[in-house]
Design a protein around this motif. Structure first.
Motif: not given
Lengths: 339, 339, 339, 339
Positions: B126-127, B182-183, B186-188, B317-318
């Protein structure tokens, strides 16, 4: 047919919305009096709508008594006293959300209305919105199988008045804004709240923090229902960008989306602008017809002596859920219901 | 320019997606070998894509060693062993999500990759999606002020393979499906998870319940970040209606929506049908370009000797957040991080 | 498998798009040479894509001859000469739209390709777009009953190069921009143009008016097909706001809409901004995959010795329709076909 | 304030819509009588809405005369006689579209209303729709530069009554359905029709063909305005899938879209269904508020003695455009205006 005579208690924004509905859209009812602690406000509204009488105190209005029903749009902490007095005077009651501050209050209101055999309807206007109703109908028809997750968003562009910043007087934004979302969740789940977890924070109103350290302007809440269904709601106020009330029901066989943020079916595109649509700027526009329809319903159930679609019991369950969510925010853990 | 030589470990669905990306879209890399415990699957893929060699055991592939990098698409519980061995053999590593089963595993992978000076990229595609990237860019530019609530939806039409139903082997659907969400959160948020609360249930898969009583097919999770930002994610699998990966960022100055469920810009209206649009039926269609771009990036960072955009630390982290959410489901209370 | 060797004639914008498709997405073909009157442009492209050879004159390229097929992306008025020469040299031909200036030219191209038994494909990439294809499939399946009205919009953000402003060299914007729309209409109608009426005007380019008084930047065209079906197209260039290629088919049993102007599933809302989505800014983004797929198809039909999906005959019918529309603009009356 | 007394002439569908508006939404006007050739229809409506009086003949109603204004919703070919008589009796006139059959009729109506100093408003309710008004405002503000192309769609799900199938009595579907579209084009162009070209056909109603060979159920029309602006409209009736009234204005600096076909902000997705939204099924729903607002306006301009927003002149220009389009269909060529 005799027109139903109504007295408005609370001459603020939502009071005026109801006044306009009565004047323009409900020919078999009429507003005959208005009450407001701020007598000037009462006088102004009376003048604008050619009412012959207005009051500073609701007790005086009840003494006068030449009406069949009241609409309560005053601050939450006054609802119980007014409603109980009105019931004793045998007036039907339309009460804005949140119904009251706590379960003792909601119980008094419900009992007194029952004893007096008057109608008690709570102002959850989303239940009268065409889209919400259509969605509910589809869910009832089984279009989605069993609903298992209900999501609701409640965001408003501006802040409510100062009394609402004080969580003791208002139960906070989860009550002021989120009552609608809690009601939506429960309405669609057809089950009672069992467990609630909430996070909240004051992200945009540092100026309020000093006087009201408990104030939060955004919150997210997850709930579990007795039937094991799940719910999510998030509320925010003020969000600036507009009024945003969307929902989603995920069932075992599908999903349904209700509501959008664009408000008038117009999109403008110019060089470098992107495609731009207007956003609902107020609950007044988003739920214009629903506000009319809920009052229409109130008048109808009185005339036909039926139960309202949204009862004191519905109002009470939301008061309880809000209390649980506020407690969850405070203790940082999930809270089980009933409280 | 020399083509980067890649060995695929895991000949399943996502393995094939990466194979196609390499063949059709990444001219400066090539798949040279494939490994699968199911030797027949390895043979089939090798034949279809005209690979000269395939293996049953990844150790054999590493012994052979005529490649620069591996792509791991095997079940979660095998990731750590394979990755650590590959790092020791000085092969760059692209590892599908979820990265591993627990923090011990993720730490081993990170350390070994570091020691061997090989790249370690996690498959959070998704990133690399245009929409997600555009949203992230806008948030970074301050278009929304400070992000305060991030919401993500992860729903898939069907069930993953049976090993994933066993929460001990897979960490459950929050890992299998929700890792992406979750990623995204955290990314945003650009902050670390501080507290996590989750509800979950098995609403649609009674047949799985007997063998795997812990299995849940839907979950809702709320999180609080260290910077006090909030997050909500809900995941569901199988949802039947399609593949649904949307997100929303609410900031102090506005909101941004990313993604839609309609997939090909076609709407059909006939009598009584309503307006009907197709829905994404798979992550393969929804993130077609993102899958290519993440692999393109992997090849690029190896060639340019740069850090990947999505690191082992991101994967770790995820894994930690999923573990916290699973624990929250188990104990019925919020869980603080780090674990 | 042997790679198909291709020579590009025309090193401009669309030439580069095809070059990128060949390089990144069509592994079984390769660009081996480039030709451009502007030798510097040819050299630049050759260098960027590591081609060993480039030419100023297409004749030289044909003399050299070490390729199987050509892609023609030069100005319209050169298409016929190049295509006929290439056919004589037994090279397969992919020719950008518009196919040629008039029916004599299109007939020569078709006949020569036939005689030489080479493929001749016209660059109507919309026929390879997922949405357009899905719509066509639905129409063929009878989802709409009989199609009776087909509407197409073709608008581009900027102006084409100066040669295209001269209606004698280009047939004007109805050819440059509208060729796609005429082809779409005919493809969906499955019938030939019978009568065409067009209005046009120069609304935005006063600077062009002096030198090219016939130049129009916007036009609307209505058509009737032999099967009595109707068509509407409107084109505009430059429209500034973006690239806009949408269509609609109304049938006896329903309607189908294809395409949208928003391009990346991102919507941003801030105070007073409304809900803002990006707009496609170029045909390169809107039809990214279609450009790849049409070239993929071209390579495939050569390898499999099949007829292309979009033939010279298709190109010719559009040239004829454009000529009829231009004549209609000139004489102010409807024009019957065939001319 | 005295209520404005209104007499309805024509107790059909749109007559009932206006009756409901008067009853429920316009408190300072009241319907006092109804007229219908079909006396039973008049009686039914009178009974339903508790009117004390009803008539078979409008002359009798005028003789009685105890009202201030009339609303004409009878077939087109009766409009002129009724309106002229009403004007002579000094009654204000709200006349449904199309205004009349030809320019002689429209001129009589305009002159007589002028002479009698009564208001004459034509029922182009789209001019009172929030979206259309917002678009018009934006165009006036110059948001799009100069408008150069205006497009309008008018499609209805069912057929009008049989008198309307006879082009001599109704001017055909371009009058019945398309009047709104012609008015929209002219309203936004702020210029008069100069040249009109139309195609039409009977695609869905073979049963009508025998008796009314001129009948067409679909038509496309292109127009040029005196200011050189362009217009396109297409109409269809019956289209089955719903009621569809969208428009688009392309200007030198951008484009604006108005309207959508989805009607209640609800989308349902189930396995294999796609994303399904309801479609407007009637002009009654699509323009619910506009129908109220146009009548509100009519009452207001009478009370304030102002000119209506939509005048007889507006009605006349549309009658002329429809005549030109019908002539164009007949002769197969473009037709210049004024006729």
């Amino acid at each position: 047919m005799e027109k139903l005579r109504i007295c408005l208690i609370g001459a603020g924004r939502v009071g005026k919305v109801h006044t306009l509905s009565l004047k323009n859209n409900i020919p078999d009812a009429e507003l005959v009096a208005v009450v407001d602690k701020d007598e000037e406000a009462a006088r102004r509204l009376a003048k604008e709508f050619e009412l012959k009488i207005h009051f500073k105190d609701y007790e005086k209005a009840l003494d006068w008594g030449k009406f069949d029903a009241i609409i309560i749009t005053t601050p939450t902490f006054t609802h119980k006293t007014i409603a109980v007095s009105a019931a004793k005077a045998e007036k039907h009651i339309f009460c804005e959300k949140p119904m009251a501050l706590n379960l003792e209050e909601t119980d008094s209101m419900i009992q007194e209305a029952k004893r007096a055999k008057v109608k008690l309807q709570i102002g959850f206007m989303r239940r009268f919105d065409r889209g919400f109703l259509e969605a509910k109908k589809k869910v009832k028809q089984g279009a989605l199988g069993e609903p298992l997750l209900i999501k609701s968003i409640g965001r408003g562009p501006g802040l409510p008045p100062e009394w609402a910043w004080d969580i003791k007087k208002s139960n906070g934004m989860l009550a002021e804004v989120g009552s609608h979302d809690f009601d939506t969740l429960r309405w669609f789940a057809e089950s009672e709240f069992e467990k609630i977890y909430a996070f909240a924070g004051n992200y945009k109103c540092p100026q309020i923090k000093k006087k009201y350290p408990d104030f939060y302007d955004h919150a997210v809440v997850t709930v579990q229902f007795r039937n094991s269904g799940l719910g999510i709601l998030d509320i925010g106020c003020p969000v600036g960008y507009g009024y945003d009330a969307r929902m989603e029901v995920l069932g075992t066989e599908g999903v349904i989306f209700v509501g959008e943020i664009e408000d008038n079916q117009v999109t403008v595109c110019t060089k470098g602008s992107g495609a731009v649509s207007s956003i609902y700027n107020s609950w007044r526009n988003r739920f214009k017809d629903a506000y009319i329809d809920e009052l229409r319903h109130f008048v109808d159930v009185i005339k036909r002596d039926e139960e309202p679609f949204v009862t004191g019991e519905d109002g009470k369950k939301v008061v309880e859920a809000v209390a649980a969510a506020n407690k969850s925010i405070q203790i940082g853990q999930a809270v089980s219901l009933p409280l």
